[in-house]
Design a protein around this motif. Structure first.
Motif, PDB file in Angstrom:
ATOM      1  N   THR A 103     -32.207   5.198  78.406  1.00  0.00           N
ATOM      2  CA  THR A 103     -32.803   3.998  77.792  1.00  0.00           C
ATOM      3  C   THR A 103     -34.329   4.116  77.764  1.00  0.00           C
ATOM      4  O   THR A 103     -34.982   3.659  76.830  1.00  0.00           O
ATOM      5  CB  THR A 103     -32.393   2.716  78.535  1.00  0.00           C
ATOM      6  N   GLU A 104     -34.885   4.754  78.794  1.00  0.00           N
ATOM      7  CA  GLU A 104     -36.335   4.982  78.826  1.00  0.00           C
ATOM      8  C   GLU A 104     -36.729   5.905  77.675  1.00  0.00           C
ATOM      9  O   GLU A 104     -37.705   5.675  76.964  1.00  0.00           O
ATOM     10  CB  GLU A 104     -36.715   5.618  80.164  1.00  0.00           C
ATOM     11  N   ASP A 142     -36.620   4.131  74.274  1.00  0.00           N
ATOM     12  CA  ASP A 142     -37.779   3.260  74.132  1.00  0.00           C
ATOM     13  C   ASP A 142     -39.013   4.078  73.721  1.00  0.00           C
ATOM     14  O   ASP A 142     -39.733   3.745  72.769  1.00  0.00           O
ATOM     15  CB  ASP A 142     -38.017   2.596  75.497  1.00  0.00           C
ATOM     16  N   THR A 178     -40.898   4.129  69.916  1.00  0.00           N
ATOM     17  CA  THR A 178     -42.321   3.776  69.799  1.00  0.00           C
ATOM     18  C   THR A 178     -43.094   4.906  69.136  1.00  0.00           C
ATOM     19  O   THR A 178     -43.902   4.683  68.220  1.00  0.00           O
ATOM     20  CB  THR A 178     -42.912   3.493  71.196  1.00  0.00           C
ATOM     21  N   GLN A 220     -42.438   5.305  65.421  1.00  0.00           N
ATOM     22  CA  GLN A 220     -43.179   4.289  64.651  1.00  0.00           C
ATOM     23  C   GLN A 220     -44.661   4.654  64.560  1.00  0.00           C
ATOM     24  O   GLN A 220     -45.300   4.415  63.543  1.00  0.00           O
ATOM     25  CB  GLN A 220     -43.026   2.913  65.297  1.00  0.00           C
TER      26      GLN A 220
END
Lengths: 431, 324
Positions: A393-394, A397, A401, A404
């Motif tokens: 999950t880290e 994330d 980011t 993007q």
């Protein structure tokens, strides 16, 4: 007077305590009650599960099953809290994303003993067996797989002058660019730049290095390096970014699952890479008819191959459960015979039972591409995603980011790949 | 019922000046008071226990997580790490970007909320037809969940299918659709617009309530003295309700700083952290399981707001002192 009040208070307390304890008392008829918690909750799915549980209870009169259905967004956190408290859950929905943390914390029971000698084992596909016994422990048995295929607009492709759906990543850039017409609110590709946007970037990179991938870990090359370190990864990212710049809606930097699906179902985009669960949503679309869309196999890289990132979920037993044998019986029921077939078909899942894919249901329409990929495992290579690691999950994330950042021009794709490569290299080195 | 008063020594006297009770009686009264105190304590106990168990215990338990390696993905090692979680946060360059975003988010939201809310309150104070209906309509957003508002605005600001671009385009204000949530500047503008829409109501409610306390005869006197509308506003209305205004602004600053709902639903903090504020970042960290770091961030938020509140209240007091 005071004594009487005290006695009355004690009496009231006693009655309350008895009433509360009665809530969790075992049924007096000797039945065992199992608590089943689902994670990917939806009204239709809960209804189906309730029906299947009814059938199980009819066949097993000594077992009651209580179904708990937390809302999907909070379900995994609720399940974590229940597991941590050590009560209130016997059978739970375990996802490939949660099996790592749940098992690392000792919350999941190794069901190897309960499943020893189960007559349904041989009916499972090799993929299902392999997932169920990953790492030598049986923490969950998958109920189905979520594969990826390319949803495409047959009419847009034809109108743009192409004979059929794109086969490779280069093809989709060409076709989507030809389809793109922002003035007419028509876009080529339903790009995913928002939550979990990294998954499609990894899909492109995987296709470019498909021949060199270690199938036991889809993020690693056979030489032990990460897939992000390969020179082809940069070509893949360049192609993927061209697809964004030339052929996707500008606001798709922020698009997550709902926007992508909406973009395709409302008729404004030509291509969408998604799970088969979208088939139902597209079929219900009022903006496009059944003749206007279809699915195609995944996009291949320059080597003509692609990696099929099978995602999965299944049923497991809580370590704290006092009814592990009964829990195993429930899981075996759900993962075999008609119950399994009905569950996978109604949830648009790739089946876990050998021969289930021979059903006419999987041979027609949008499902045909999945069958084609299954029949060509050398081209559409199934590789295990490292989604079970505690830091996944880290990673998701971080990857979202940074992707993007590339899309809005704050980072280059070269920097992105270097960052992703060093992240995985450090994690593997620390293992 | 006798009315008692006390002497400098604390002994109770009646109006006539004679001691009202003997020492024996005083002891009895004290013992009665003790028992009464115990009864009161017994009645209060359930509530006190409830608050202790469900408010203070979780708060303290959450705070101690900030000093531990408390990661849901691996609870086999939850050792004390001292200030390790805080060091990680302060070493992360994202923290300073996100802190800046938080300040922009609060300041840029509160100014239009205050101005529009004040104007609405002044307007609603006047008597006109269907005033009750207008009041209900204006207060309605406050009854809606922040997340729901976020989801609605997310679709409204959608670059391709959103109603905002459609309206702007039909009004001839834009030639091409604006990808609102895809670019850092426009994404922050979009979430602030949504928050302004939501928060105006709070100011309108609070200021309207305060305005009811300004006596009409003061306005009448001002009118007789020839005071214009602007002069009346600044010389009568605002001074009368200044305490309410100051406290409302303080409350709102704290709430907006702690209000992740709209941003989380609209952008999830993106693109590339550009709309993350501290509390949405805390959610993101919680979602990846690192409760230790998220708790440390929570304590940082508390510290920031405590310091801000202290300075703000001191500034108000000084201003009032100077005026008086």
């Amino acid at each position: 007077m005071t004594k009487r009040k005290l006695l009355a208070g004690l009496g009231l307390g006693l009655v309350t305590a008895l009433a509360l304890s009665g809530c969790s008392a075992p049924a007096g008829d000797g039945k065992v009650t199992l608590q089943l918690v689902e994670s990917l909750t939806s009204p239709a799915r809960t209804e189906l599960l309730t029906k299947l549980i009814g059938e199980f209870e009819a066949q097993n009169p000594d077992i009651n099953v209580d179904l708990i259905s937390p809302p999907t967004d909070q379900a995994d956190q609720k399940i974590q809290q229940m597991l941590q408290s050590g009560s209130g859950v016997d059978v739970l929905e375990v996802r490939d994303l949660t099996v790592g943390p749940f098992s690392a914390n000792g919350w999941l029971s190794d069901m190897t003993g309960e499943f020893d000698g189960w007559d349904g084992w041989d009916s499972l596909t090799p993929n299902a067996q392999s997932v169920a016994t990953a790492g030598g422990k049986m923490y969950f048995v998958p109920y189905g797989f979520y594969g990826i295929s390319l949803f495409y607009r047959t009419d847009m492709v034809k109108d743009a002058g192409f004979d059929g759906a794109p086969v490779s990543w280069d093809d989709i850039v060409e076709q989507a660019t030809a389809i793109q017409d922002p003035a007419a609110n028509q876009y080529g590709y339903a790009f995913r730049g928002g939550k979990n946007g990294y998954t499609n970037a990894v899909l492109a990179i995987s296709a470019y290095v498909a021949g060199d991938i270690d199938v036991t870990n889809a993020y690693r090359l056979k030489n032990g390096d990460s897939i992000f370190s390969a020179p082809e990864a940069l070509d893949a990212m360049d192609t993927y970014l061209t697809l964004f710049k030339q052929a996707s809606p500008p606001s798709s930097v922020a698009w997550g699952y709902p926007e992508m699906v909406e973009g395709f179902t409302n008729g404004s985009t030509g291509f969408l890479l998604q799970d088969p669960e979208v088939i139902a949503a597209v079929s219900e679309s009022k903006a496009i008819t059944a003749e206007q869309w279809n699915t195609a196999p995944m996009l291949v890289g320059p080597s003509g191959k692609a990696i099929q990132p099978l995602a999965t979920a299944g049923w497991g037993t809580a370590e704290a459960s006092e009814h592990k044998a009964e829990s195993a019986r429930l899981i075996q029921f759900l993962n075999s015979g008609d119950a399994s077939i009905e569950f996978t078909q109604k949830n648009s899942l790739v089946p876990i039972l050998t021969g289930a894919a021979d059903d006419p249901f999987y041979k027609t329409g949008a499902w045909a591409s999945y069958l084609y990929m299954n029949e060509n495992p050398d081209v559409y290579i199934t590789a295990e995603q490292p989604r079970g690691v505690a830091w996944f999950t880290e990673w998701a994330d971080k990857a979202d980011t940074e992707l993007q950042q590339v899309l809005i021009g704050q980072m280059t794709s070269k920097e992105l790949l270097a960052s992703w490569d060093s992240y995985w290299a450090e994690k593997w080195a620390a293992e | 019922m006798s009315r008692h008063t006390t002497t400098a020594t604390g002994r109770p006297f009646t109006r006539a000046g004679a001691p009202s009770v003997s020492p024996q009686k005083t002891t009895r009264r004290r013992s009665f008071s003790t028992r009464r105190g115990l009864v009161i304590a017994a009645f209060m106990a359930p509530a006190a226990v409830f608050v202790a168990v469900f408010t203070y215990y979780p708060m303290l338990a959450g705070s101690q997580m900030a000093f531990r390696n408390w990661n849901l993905n691996n609870l086999t090692n939850t050792d004390w790490v001292g200030l390790g979680n805080f060091q990680k946060i302060f070493a992360d360059p994202n923290f300073y970007v996100i802190l800046g975003n938080s300040v922009v988010w609060v300041v840029a939201s509160i100014i239009p909320q205050f101005i529009i809310g004040f104007a609405l309150a002044l307007w609603l104070r006047r008597k006109f037809v269907f005033r009750g209906l207008y009041q209900a309509l204006i207060f309605f957003p406050w009854a809606i969940s922040g997340f729901l508002i976020g989801i609605l605005f997310r679709w409204m600001f959608n670059g391709e299918f959103g109603v905002i671009n459609d309206l702007l385009s039909k009004a001839g204000l834009i030639d091409a659709p604006i990808p609102w949530l895809a670019e850092p500047g426009t994404a922050m503008t979009a979430v602030i617009i949504a928050n302004t829409w939501y928060g105006v109501t709070f100011f309108a409610i609070m200021i309207l309530a305060a305005l009811q306390s300004v006596p009409d005869d003061v306005y009448e006197a001002a009118a007789l003295d020839g005071s214009g509308k602007i002069r009346t506003l600044f010389s009568i209305t605002i001074p009368y309700i200044s305490t309410t205004l100051a406290l409302t602004v303080l409350l709102r600053v704290i709430w907006i700083f702690n209000f992740p709902d709209i941003i989380w639903a609209m952008t999830g903090g993106g693109p590339a952290n550009q709309t993350h504020i501290i509390t949405t970042w805390m959610i993101a960290i919680t979602q990846r399981g690192d409760y230790g770091q998220a708790s440390a961030l929570g304590l940082i938020v508390v510290a920031i707001l405590l310091v801000f509140s202290a300075f703000y209240l001191m500034a108000i007091r000084e201003k009032k002192g100077a005026r008086s």
